[in-house]
Design an enzyme around this catalytic site. Structure first.
Site, PDB file in Angstrom:
ATOM      1  N   LYS A  96       0.774  -1.175  -0.126  1.00 36.71           N
ATOM      2  CA  LYS A  96       0.039  -0.138   0.081  1.00 36.71           C
ATOM      3  C   LYS A  96       0.848   1.179  -0.158  1.00 36.71           C
ATOM      4  CE  LYS A  96      -4.081  -2.206   2.325  1.00 36.71           C
ATOM      5  NZ  LYS A  96      -3.579  -3.316   2.558  1.00 36.71           N
TER       6      LYS A  96
HETATM    7  C1  LIG Z   1      -4.273  -4.570   2.104  1.00 34.17           C
HETATM    8  C2  LIG Z   1      -3.691  -5.945   1.961  1.00 34.17           C
HETATM    9  C3  LIG Z   1      -4.350  -6.941   1.226  1.00 34.17           C
HETATM   10  C4  LIG Z   1      -5.600  -6.993   0.452  1.00 34.17           C
HETATM   11  O1  LIG Z   1      -5.500  -5.868  -0.779  1.00 34.17           O
HETATM   12  P1  LIG Z   1      -6.616  -5.261  -1.438  1.00 34.17           P
HETATM   13  O2  LIG Z   1      -6.502  -4.418  -2.313  1.00 34.17           O
HETATM   14  O3  LIG Z   1      -7.615  -4.805  -0.426  1.00 34.17           O
HETATM   15  O4  LIG Z   1      -7.391  -6.566  -2.199  1.00 34.17           O
HETATM   16  C5  LIG Z   1      -3.699  -8.353   1.274  1.00 34.17           C
HETATM   17  N1  LIG Z   1      -2.545  -8.413   2.093  1.00 34.17           N
HETATM   18  C6  LIG Z   1      -1.916  -7.370   2.681  1.00 34.17           C
HETATM   19  C7  LIG Z   1      -0.791  -7.738   3.550  1.00 34.17           C
HETATM   20  C8  LIG Z   1      -2.516  -6.120   2.917  1.00 34.17           C
HETATM   21  O5  LIG Z   1      -2.099  -5.050   3.548  1.00 34.17           O
END
Ligand SMILES: *Cc1c(COP(=O)(O)O)cnc(C)c1O
Length: 424
Positions: A96
């Protein structure tokens, strides 16, 4: 219809729907022919230009992209035909980071362009752990923007908590006496409150914001490029551990732009809403279930609407391109142990869903790449407990843990939160 600027600044459309790009520009064949010779940053700039080039001048966009991607995103072999795309080399070791940093820079660009570089934009973000740290670090020190991170008291791991409570500057951490859903409700209520919105400019940094989820597509172009360089990209299957479906949605946008990935797999934990949609054509949101892979504990994925829209609700079109898989905690543990014993690779619980889905669904001749969405050290206690290891905590994480925690205690009552913001 809205400008990119409006979609980024407001986050959510006036009818509470999600913004979608008006059209998706395909990239030329020469780009894909030469992509294996390009760097991650060069590839990302080409893709960013197709998404944002009409609204952001070339020099500024290049700076935003290069500043956002000051780290690598390698493809690592795990077995003969399964590779992992490690998305955790950013500042908070989370995938993210890319979207958060890109959004911060783009928002700052629009503020400056309007001669508003003192700014007064306030970002509200509710977190169960990972989103808060990525957003807080992405926006840290960005002038004109203040970030409020709301998190549930006692429900966030100490490693996660220190990544957004020790920063200071333009980041305020708010410790809510409640659960994650209470934090999310406070943020939603704040966006709907007319008096509060007249008092201050509010925006969201959840994956509903186009500037946060679209840049994640850079990862998938890079994965293709690195696999092409290995001569393994002809029948490529991309597998994405999914929660809110922002990450896989960005990959599907890439596919619409011509990225030659054969098909996709959405790997889920026990929260199997999307899996059930694929089987039945019916979408039934559920309350989220707590699992080992907690960043994927989502019972009503907010980006489902975007995927549905991308394929005009055609269930057959969706199922011919995307398959699903769902794994309970016991399977996740077993997968982590087997993978470690057979290959030596340490999976985190989220990546484990991706790896297992490829093991179960790859066809002869296909090569699979799954996203490792988190560094295993972020879930050190669980991982060590399952594997009997003592994995090392990277220096970057240790540095966060040295800072002093600062946060504001808040009840889960919206009146209290509103009174606090009205006084800011
Ligand atoms: C946010 C996250 C996800 C899921 O991603 P999405 O875009 O919400 O589908 C999976 N794994 C980790 C470690 C995350 O932080």
């Amino acid at each position: 219809m809205a400008t990119l600027e409006k979609a980024v600044v407001k986050g959510l459309a006036e009818d509470k729907g999600l913004y979608m790009p008006e059209s998706i520009k395909p990239l030329p064949k020469e780009f894909f022919d030469n992509i294996d010779k390009m760097s991650f940053q060069e590839i990302a700039y080409t893709v960013a230009d197709a998404f944002f080039g009409e609204d952001v001048d070339a020099e500024s966009l290049k700076k935003i992209v290069y500043d956002t991607l000051a780290f690598d995103c390698p493809v690592v072999p795990v077995t003969d035909n399964i590779y992992t795309l490690e998305l955790f080399h950013g500042p908070t070791l989370a995938f993210k980071d890319v979207g958060a940093r890109f959004m911060a820079r783009l928002l700052q660009y629009f503020l400056k362009k309007n001669g508003n570089d003192k700014g007064n934009v306030n970002v509200l973000v509710a977190t169960s752990g990972d989103t808060g740290s990525a957003v807080a670090n992405g926006f840290l020190g960005v002038e004109g923007i203040h970030v409020y991170v709301l998190y549930p008291k006692g429900k966030v791991s100490p490693i996660q908590e220190c990544q957004f409570t020790t920063l200071g500057k333009n980041i305020t951490a708010i410790e809510v006496d409640g659960v994650f859903d209470d934090c999310q409700a406070l943020v939603k209520n704040a966006f709907m409150d007319a008096e509060l919105n007249a008092h201050m400019k509010l925006t969201s940094a959840n994956s509903i914001n186009v500037a946060r989820f679209l840049p994640q597509s850079f990862y998938y172009f890079n994965a293709y490029a690195r696999m092409k360089a290995l001569g393994k990209a002809d029948e490529l299957v991309m597998c994405v551990p999914s929660g809110n479906f922002g990450n896989i949605c960005s990959a599907l946008f890439g596919h619409q732009m011509g990225l030659p990935i054969k098909r996709f797999v959405a790997a889920n934990n026990a929260n199997d809403i999307f899996y059930n949609y694929l089987q039945t054509g019916e979408y039934h949101p559920q309350p989220s279930k707590a699992t080992l892979a907690n960043a994927m504990d989502v019972g009503d994925p907010s980006n489902f609407a975007r995927i549905y829209d991308l394929y005009k609700g055609d269930h057959k079109a969706i199922t011919s391109l995307i398959s699903g898989a769902t794994y309970k905690d016991e399977q996740i543990r077993q997968t982590m142990r087997e993978c470690y014993a057979e290959t030596g690779y340490v999976l985190d619980p989220h990546g484990a869903c991706g790896y297992q889905a490829l093991k179960d669904l790859l066809q002869p001749g296909e090569v699979g790449v799954f996203c490792e969405t988190a560094h295993p050290a972020k879930f050190k206690e669980k991982v060590d407990d399952i594997l009997g290891t003592d994995i090392e905590i990277p220096q970057r994480l240790q540095d966060f843990m040295k800072g002093t925690k600062q946060s504001i205690a808040m009840s889960k009552d919206f009146a209290d939160f509103k009174a606090f913001l009205m006084a800011e």
